[in-house]
Design an enzyme around this catalytic site. Structure first.
Site, mmCIF file in Angstrom:
data_model
loop_
_atom_site.group_PDB
_atom_site.id
_atom_site.type_symbol
_atom_site.label_atom_id
_atom_site.label_comp_id
_atom_site.label_asym_id
_atom_site.label_seq_id
_atom_site.Cartn_x
_atom_site.Cartn_y
_atom_site.Cartn_z
ATOM 1 N N GLY A 167 -47.983 -60.421 -0.793
ATOM 2 C CA GLY A 167 -47.604 -61.425 -1.803
ATOM 3 C C GLY A 167 -47.990 -62.809 -1.311
ATOM 4 C CB ALA A 168 -50.723 -63.732 1.045
ATOM 5 C CE LYS A 219 -42.150 -68.814 -8.227
ATOM 6 N NZ LYS A 219 -43.032 -67.867 -8.972
ATOM 7 N N GLY A 237 -38.181 -59.664 1.705
ATOM 8 C CA GLY A 237 -37.472 -60.718 0.975
ATOM 9 C C GLY A 237 -37.406 -60.417 -0.504
ATOM 10 C CG HIS A 284 -32.474 -67.766 -9.274
ATOM 11 N ND1 HIS A 284 -31.201 -67.254 -9.182
ATOM 12 C CD2 HIS A 284 -32.994 -67.762 -8.009
ATOM 13 C CE1 HIS A 284 -30.951 -66.949 -7.906
ATOM 14 N NE2 HIS A 284 -32.019 -67.250 -7.175
ATOM 15 C CG HIS A 285 -37.512 -69.941 -10.391
ATOM 16 N ND1 HIS A 285 -38.364 -68.924 -10.718
ATOM 17 C CD2 HIS A 285 -37.012 -69.619 -9.161
ATOM 18 C CE1 HIS A 285 -38.400 -68.038 -9.743
ATOM 19 N NE2 HIS A 285 -37.580 -68.436 -8.778
ATOM 20 C CE LYS A 296 -33.713 -63.754 -8.839
ATOM 21 N NZ LYS A 296 -34.592 -63.105 -7.860
ATOM 22 C CB THR A 315 -28.447 -64.167 -3.331
ATOM 23 O OG1 THR A 315 -29.752 -64.332 -2.782
ATOM 24 C CG2 THR A 315 -27.435 -64.921 -2.502
HETATM 25 N N1 NDP Z 1 -34.971 -63.202 0.237
HETATM 26 C C1 NDP Z 1 -35.099 -64.495 -0.050
HETATM 27 O O1 NDP Z 1 -34.564 -65.381 0.637
HETATM 28 C C2 NDP Z 1 -35.927 -64.867 -1.234
HETATM 29 C C3 NDP Z 1 -36.396 -63.883 -2.040
HETATM 30 N N2 NDP Z 1 -37.207 -64.173 -3.088
HETATM 31 C C4 NDP Z 1 -37.723 -63.031 -3.814
HETATM 32 O O2 NDP Z 1 -39.074 -62.804 -3.416
HETATM 33 C C5 NDP Z 1 -39.802 -62.207 -4.479
HETATM 34 C C6 NDP Z 1 -41.066 -63.021 -4.751
HETATM 35 O O3 NDP Z 1 -40.688 -64.293 -5.203
HETATM 36 P P1 NDP Z 1 -41.784 -65.431 -5.502
HETATM 37 O O4 NDP Z 1 -42.592 -65.718 -4.305
HETATM 38 O O5 NDP Z 1 -40.999 -66.536 -6.130
HETATM 39 O O6 NDP Z 1 -42.674 -64.713 -6.606
HETATM 40 P P2 NDP Z 1 -44.189 -65.004 -7.006
HETATM 41 O O7 NDP Z 1 -44.434 -64.315 -8.307
HETATM 42 O O8 NDP Z 1 -44.470 -66.469 -6.921
HETATM 43 O O9 NDP Z 1 -45.031 -64.296 -5.848
HETATM 44 C C7 NDP Z 1 -45.248 -62.933 -5.763
HETATM 45 C C8 NDP Z 1 -46.701 -62.719 -5.352
HETATM 46 O O10 NDP Z 1 -46.896 -61.329 -5.122
HETATM 47 C C9 NDP Z 1 -48.015 -60.902 -5.886
HETATM 48 N N3 NDP Z 1 -47.826 -59.493 -6.185
HETATM 49 C C10 NDP Z 1 -47.210 -58.910 -7.251
HETATM 50 N N4 NDP Z 1 -47.249 -57.575 -7.136
HETATM 51 C C11 NDP Z 1 -47.900 -57.302 -5.969
HETATM 52 C C12 NDP Z 1 -48.260 -56.100 -5.308
HETATM 53 N N5 NDP Z 1 -47.976 -54.902 -5.805
HETATM 54 N N6 NDP Z 1 -48.949 -56.192 -4.149
HETATM 55 C C13 NDP Z 1 -49.265 -57.407 -3.626
HETATM 56 N N7 NDP Z 1 -48.958 -58.574 -4.214
HETATM 57 C C14 NDP Z 1 -48.271 -58.517 -5.374
HETATM 58 C C15 NDP Z 1 -48.024 -61.812 -7.088
HETATM 59 O O11 NDP Z 1 -49.305 -61.800 -7.711
HETATM 60 P P3 NDP Z 1 -49.438 -62.167 -9.280
HETATM 61 O O12 NDP Z 1 -48.823 -63.514 -9.440
HETATM 62 O O13 NDP Z 1 -50.917 -62.119 -9.535
HETATM 63 O O14 NDP Z 1 -48.659 -61.087 -10.005
HETATM 64 C C16 NDP Z 1 -47.680 -63.140 -6.451
HETATM 65 O O15 NDP Z 1 -48.811 -63.756 -5.872
HETATM 66 C C17 NDP Z 1 -38.806 -62.132 -5.654
HETATM 67 O O16 NDP Z 1 -38.218 -60.855 -5.673
HETATM 68 C C18 NDP Z 1 -37.766 -63.173 -5.299
HETATM 69 O O17 NDP Z 1 -36.513 -62.899 -5.876
HETATM 70 C C19 NDP Z 1 -37.540 -65.456 -3.379
HETATM 71 C C20 NDP Z 1 -37.061 -66.485 -2.630
HETATM 72 C C21 NDP Z 1 -36.223 -66.281 -1.485
HETATM 73 O O1 LIG Z 2 -36.354 -65.538 -6.985
HETATM 74 C C1 LIG Z 2 -35.922 -66.453 -6.250
HETATM 75 O O2 LIG Z 2 -36.328 -67.616 -6.307
HETATM 76 C C2 LIG Z 2 -34.878 -66.101 -5.279
HETATM 77 N N1 LIG Z 2 -34.576 -64.841 -5.119
HETATM 78 C C3 LIG Z 2 -33.627 -64.313 -4.207
HETATM 79 C C4 LIG Z 2 -32.549 -63.564 -4.922
HETATM 80 O O3 LIG Z 2 -32.822 -62.851 -5.916
HETATM 81 O O4 LIG Z 2 -31.395 -63.635 -4.489
HETATM 82 C C5 LIG Z 2 -33.141 -65.333 -3.213
HETATM 83 C C6 LIG Z 2 -32.990 -66.711 -3.764
HETATM 84 O O5 LIG Z 2 -31.913 -66.723 -4.636
HETATM 85 C C7 LIG Z 2 -34.265 -67.162 -4.455
#
Ligand code: NDP
Ligand SMILES: O=C(O)C1=N[C@H](C(=O)O)C[C@H](O)C1
Length: 275
Positions: free
Chosen positions: A13-14, A17, A108, A164-165, A168, A175
């Protein structure tokens, strides 16, 4: 500095966000080396991940297919780690694939069901491979959860609001689910009803988690990630609230998890268990 070889880290998921923040944090960490970058978008396949996320060349191409990079990582002298910030639909298979190659997952991504977490725990156990599933990497949220556990000893009424935004995918947040689980484990049932409630509009009272805990999810542009745990008792309200303003708040937790997962031999769920 130790004489240890740097930990090879793959970010799945590089280009997302969270993924892009992890790439920058890992690239800057002296005890880690960015070994691979995976993302699903075919348009960025083969491009340098650093160029794609705007931090300058890192000499690591983005790959769509996780198999070759997991296979290469499994040949490394040092145990390798895969950090996953992808999508609730793909995370289960991603984690299984990493464990199958002996690569330690730091997860995550939210949206895994409790059955899926149990299955992954069994899989990690059988392989004797460490795996961390961390619904929230920020220290502020872990402190909020600890405060909520304390408060639950004295309050019988509690509801959770997570905000959240609106990009999501899953609700409620991972959480909020984890917070409700921690409160439910305190051995009591909350919110004894005072009247027979009816919902004129379905869903008005939110989702019902174990032990009577209600979770409400708000999705709006302009929000990042926020959570309130509200305790009520006659004549008083006790509110715990955590707000994020930048995704860098998660990076110390992500780096800690990478350093810890290589020491584990089974699955651990929650940052509070490793800090
Ligand atoms: N544990 C924590 O503290 C946190 C957890 N999160 C969680 O992390 C997850 C990702 O959040 P966020 O970064 O905001 O999401 P984004 O949509 O911004 O990023 C996800 C990325 O993964 C890509 N992707 C989707 N499916 C695949 C796959 N099968 N293989 C490889 N790459 C893939 C997406 O591509 P494309 O856009 O082209 O689909 C995108 O580039 C969510 O579940 C969120 O709730 C978020 C913040 C904090
Ligand atoms: O999607 C997010 O942004 C976040 N996802 C995580 C969650 O589902 O708890 C962590 C944090 O709240 C941000």
């Amino acid at each position: 500095m130790t004489n240890q070889e740097p930990i090879p880290v793959i970010v799945n998921g590089a280009a997302g966000k969270m993924g892009r923040e992890v790439i920058k944090a890992v690239a800057a960490a002296e005890d880690m080396t960015l070994f691979g970058a995976i993302d699903i978008n075919p348009e960025i396949q083969g491009q340098d991940v650093g160029e794609v996320i705007g931090c300058g060349a890192l000499e690591v191409p983005i790959m769509n297919d996780p198999q070759p990079i997991l296979c290469a990582a499994s040949q490394e002298k040092q145990p390798a780690v895969m950090v996953d910030f992808t999508h609730p639909k793909s995370v289960y298979e991603n984690v299984r694939a990493a464990i199958a190659y002996g690569v330690r997952p730091v997860v995550g991504t939210t949206g895994l069901s409790s059955t899926q977490i149990d299955e992954l725990a069994e899989f990690a156990d059988k392989a004797s491979i460490g795996c961390l599933i961390i619904p929230n990497f920020s220290i502020g949220m872990i402190l909020l959860q600890q405060a909520a556990i304390q408060a639950s000893k004295y309050f019988d009424h509690v509801e959770i609001i997570e905000l959240h935004h609106n990009q999501k995918a899953d609700a409620p947040s991972g959480t909020a689910i984890k917070t409700a689980e921690m409160l439910a484990e305190m051995g009591k049932t909350y919110n004894p009803p005072k009247v027979k409630e009816t919902e004129t509009l379905a869903g008005s009272r939110g989702g019902l988690a174990d032990e009577g805990i209600r979770i409400h999810s708000v999705r709006l542009p302009g929000l990042l990630a926020h959570q309130e745990v509200i305790f009520g008792a006659p004549g008083q309200i006790y509110t715990l609230r955590h707000d994020t303003s930048d995704r860098t708040c998660y990076m110390p937790g992500v780096l800690l998890a990478i350093r810890q997962v290589i020491k584990l031999k089974s699955l651990v769920y929650g940052l509070e268990k490793i800090i």
